[in-house]
Design a protein around this motif. Structure first.
Motif, PDB file in Angstrom:
ATOM      1  N   ALA A   1      13.021  -0.986 -56.299  1.00 31.39           N
ATOM      2  CA  ALA A   1      14.238  -1.801 -56.227  1.00 31.39           C
ATOM      3  C   ALA A   1      15.448  -0.982 -56.673  1.00 31.39           C
ATOM      4  CB  ALA A   1      14.068  -3.047 -57.094  1.00 31.39           C
TER       5      ALA A   1
ATOM      6  N   MET B   1       9.431  -8.704 -49.322  1.00 28.05           N
ATOM      7  CA  MET B   1      10.573  -7.839 -49.601  1.00 28.05           C
ATOM      8  C   MET B   1      10.034  -6.441 -49.942  1.00 28.05           C
ATOM      9  SD  MET B   1      13.366 -10.172 -51.478  1.00 28.05           S
ATOM     10  CE  MET B   1      12.434 -11.328 -52.430  1.00 28.05           C
TER      11      MET B   1
ATOM     12  N   GLY C   1      22.547   1.915 -52.028  1.00 28.21           N
ATOM     13  CA  GLY C   1      23.460   0.911 -51.452  1.00 28.21           C
ATOM     14  C   GLY C   1      22.750  -0.031 -50.493  1.00 28.21           C
ATOM     15  N   ILE C   2      21.417  -0.119 -50.621  1.00 29.52           N
ATOM     16  CA  ILE C   2      20.633  -1.024 -49.760  1.00 29.52           C
ATOM     17  C   ILE C   2      20.186  -2.210 -50.609  1.00 29.52           C
ATOM     18  CG2 ILE C   2      18.532  -1.237 -48.338  1.00 29.52           C
ATOM     19  CD1 ILE C   2      18.653   1.852 -47.985  1.00 29.52           C
ATOM     20  N   PRO C   3      20.383  -3.460 -50.159  1.00 33.26           N
ATOM     21  CA  PRO C   3      19.967  -4.599 -50.978  1.00 33.26           C
ATOM     22  C   PRO C   3      18.471  -4.528 -51.304  1.00 33.26           C
ATOM     23  CG  PRO C   3      21.038  -5.325 -48.934  1.00 33.26           C
ATOM     24  CD  PRO C   3      20.931  -3.844 -48.859  1.00 33.26           C
ATOM     25  N   ASP C   4      18.103  -4.831 -52.561  1.00 32.15           N
ATOM     26  CA  ASP C   4      16.678  -4.719 -52.923  1.00 32.15           C
ATOM     27  C   ASP C   4      15.864  -5.910 -52.405  1.00 32.15           C
ATOM     28  OD1 ASP C   4      17.454  -6.693 -54.633  1.00 32.15           O
ATOM     29  OD2 ASP C   4      17.200  -5.518 -56.478  1.00 32.15           O
ATOM     30  N   THR C   5      16.527  -6.794 -51.666  1.00 35.60           N
ATOM     31  CA  THR C   5      15.810  -7.920 -51.043  1.00 35.60           C
ATOM     32  C   THR C   5      15.424  -7.592 -49.590  1.00 35.60           C
ATOM     33  OG1 THR C   5      17.971  -8.767 -50.439  1.00 35.60           O
ATOM     34  CG2 THR C   5      16.929  -9.722 -52.418  1.00 35.60           C
ATOM     35  N   ILE C   6      15.743  -6.392 -49.164  1.00 35.44           N
ATOM     36  CA  ILE C   6      15.506  -6.032 -47.747  1.00 35.44           C
ATOM     37  C   ILE C   6      13.999  -6.012 -47.444  1.00 35.44           C
ATOM     38  CG2 ILE C   6      15.363  -3.503 -48.067  1.00 35.44           C
ATOM     39  CD1 ILE C   6      17.215  -3.328 -45.509  1.00 35.44           C
TER      40      ILE C   6
ATOM     41  N   GLU D   1      17.008   5.464 -43.371  1.00 39.77           N
ATOM     42  CA  GLU D   1      16.946   4.798 -44.683  1.00 39.77           C
ATOM     43  C   GLU D   1      15.593   5.021 -45.358  1.00 39.77           C
ATOM     44  OE1 GLU D   1      20.188   1.209 -44.122  1.00 39.77           O
ATOM     45  OE2 GLU D   1      18.206   0.962 -43.201  1.00 39.77           O
TER      46      GLU D   1
ATOM     47  N   ARG E   1      18.857   0.103 -54.552  1.00 39.88           N
ATOM     48  CA  ARG E   1      20.226  -0.227 -55.004  1.00 39.88           C
ATOM     49  C   ARG E   1      21.064   1.046 -55.106  1.00 39.88           C
ATOM     50  NH1 ARG E   1      17.341  -3.832 -58.376  1.00 39.88           N
ATOM     51  NH2 ARG E   1      17.520  -2.383 -60.125  1.00 39.88           N
TER      52      ARG E   1
END
Ligand code: SAM
Length: 287
Positions: free
Chosen positions: A255, A236, A262-267, A276, A259
Motif C-alpha cells: 500500500a 484490492m 501516486g497510485i491509490p492503494d485501493t486500486i 505501473e 501511495r
C-alpha cells in the motif's frame, strides 16, 4: 502437388492415408485459402526468412510458407502425419520436416542449425490445448524469434491484446505485451477448419520487442506481482499481493509503495498498466 487449402484436396489426402483426427493433439486443419493467404501476408515472410511452423498437420499452411520463405522448418508431434507431409511437401526443396513435441524442442538450436543463429519467424495454426505454454515458452526461454503469427482461440487473442480496465485484461495480456506488440489480424469462424472446432478463432501477429517496453530491475518480481494481482483480481492490490506469499511482502508495504508512486492503494490489478506494475516492482525490490 495439389493445393491443400481447398477442401476436396484435403479430403483426398486424408482418405488416401486413412487418417484419423486425434483430438488430444488439437487437430483442426485449415480448409480456407483466403485465411491461409491472410496468415502468410501478416507474417510478412520473404526469401531471407527462416520460418518455424509448429504443427504442420498435412502441410496445408507449409505449402504457402514454402512459396515465400527461404526456409521452413516444420515440427509435428503426430507420427502418422510424417509420411503424409513427406508426400504433400515433396516438391519443396526448402522444407525440413521434424517429428517432435514443440514443448521439448530446442528452438534456439533450430535457429542455429537452420538460420545461422539469426531470429526465426514463427507461424502456426496452434493446437489450442497448449497455446499459452508454446507462446510463453518462446518468450521466456529467450528464443531467437522476431515475429510470431498464430491462429489461436478468439478469446485468447483478445486477452493478449487487452488493455487495462477491460474484462479481458489479465496476466496473459501483461506477459505478452512485455515481450511483443500484439495485433489481431483476422477473426476466423469454425467452418474454415476440418473438423470444425467448438470455439471461434483469430489470427494474431506478435511483433517481438528487441527490448521490453518498460525497464525493470527484477523481472522475476514483476511477474510474481502480476500473477498475484490476477490470481485474486477482485481484491484490492495490496490484499491480493499480501495473500500471494511473496517472501517479505506485506499488505502495508504494498500500500505504501503504491501511495509513493501516486497510485491509490485501493486500486485493483486489472486497472494497473504494465508501466505501473514495473514501477511497483522497482519500489518493492529495494524494500
Ligand atoms: N497447420 C495445420 C493446418 O493449419 O491445417 C494443422 C493445425 S492443427 C490446429 C495443430 C497441429 O499441431 C496438428 O497437426 C497437431 O498434430 C500438431 N501438434 C499438436 N501438439 C503438438 C506439439 N506438442 N508439438 C508439435 N505439434 C503438435
Amino acid at each position: 502437388m495439389a493445393i491443400l487449402g481447398i477442401p476436396r484436396n484435403t479430403i483426398a489426402v486424408l482418405q488416401k492415408y486413412q487418417f484419423h483426427f486425434q483430438k488430444k493433439y488439437g487437430q483442426n486443419f485449415l480448409i480456407d485459402t483466403s485465411v491461409l493467404e491472410r496468415i502468410t501476408r501478416a507474417a510478412d515472410i520473404g526469401p531471407e526468412d527462416c520460418v518455424l511452423e509448429i504443427g504442420p498437420g498435412i502441410g496445408t499452411m507449409t505449402q504457402y510458407l514454402a512459396e515465400s520463405a527461404g526456409k521452413v522448418v516444420a515440427v509435428e508431434i503426430d507420427r502418422a502425419l510424417i509420411p503424409i507431409l513427406e508426400e504433400t511437401l515433396a516438391s519443396y526443396r526448402n522444407v525440413t520436416i521434424l517429428h517432435g513435441d514443440i514443448l521439448k524442442v530446442d528452438i534456439s538450436g533450430l535457429a542455429k542449425e537452420y538460420n545461422g543463429g539469426r531470429p526465426l519467424k514463427v507461424v502456426a495454426n496452434l493446437p489450442y490445448y497448449i497455446t499459452t505454454p508454446i507462446i510463453m515458452g518462446l518468450f521466456e526461454k529467450n528464443v531467437a524469434v522476431s515475429g510470431i503469427t498464430v491462429m489461436v482461440q478468439k478469446e485468447v487473442a483478445e486477452r493478449m491484446q487487452a488493455q487495462p480496465g477491460t474484462k479481458d485484461y489479465g496476466a496473459l495480456s501483461l506477459a505478452v505485451q512485455y515481450y511483443a506488440r500484439p495485433r489481431i489480424v483476422a477473426n476466423v469462424p469454425p467452418n474454415c477448419f476440418m473438423p470444425r472446432p467448438a470455439v471461434g478463432s483469430a489470427v494474431i501477429h506478435l511483433e517481438c520487442c528487441e527490448v521490453p517496453p518498460v525497464e525493470v530491475k527484477d523481472e522475476r518480481l514483476l511477474f510474481e506481482l502480476i500473477r498475484a494481482a490476477f490470481n485474486q483480481r477482485r481484491k484490492m492490490l495490496p490484499n491480493a499481493l499480501a495473500g500471494a506469499g511473496i517472501p517479505g511482502l506485506t499488505k502495508e508495504m504494498a500500500a505504501e509503495a503504491l501511495r509513493e508512486l501516486g497510485i491509490p492503494d485501493t486500486i485493483r490489478g486489472e486497472r494497473m498498466s504494465l508501466a505501473e506494475f514495473a514501477m511497483l516492482a522497482d519500489r518493492l525490490c529495494t524494500r
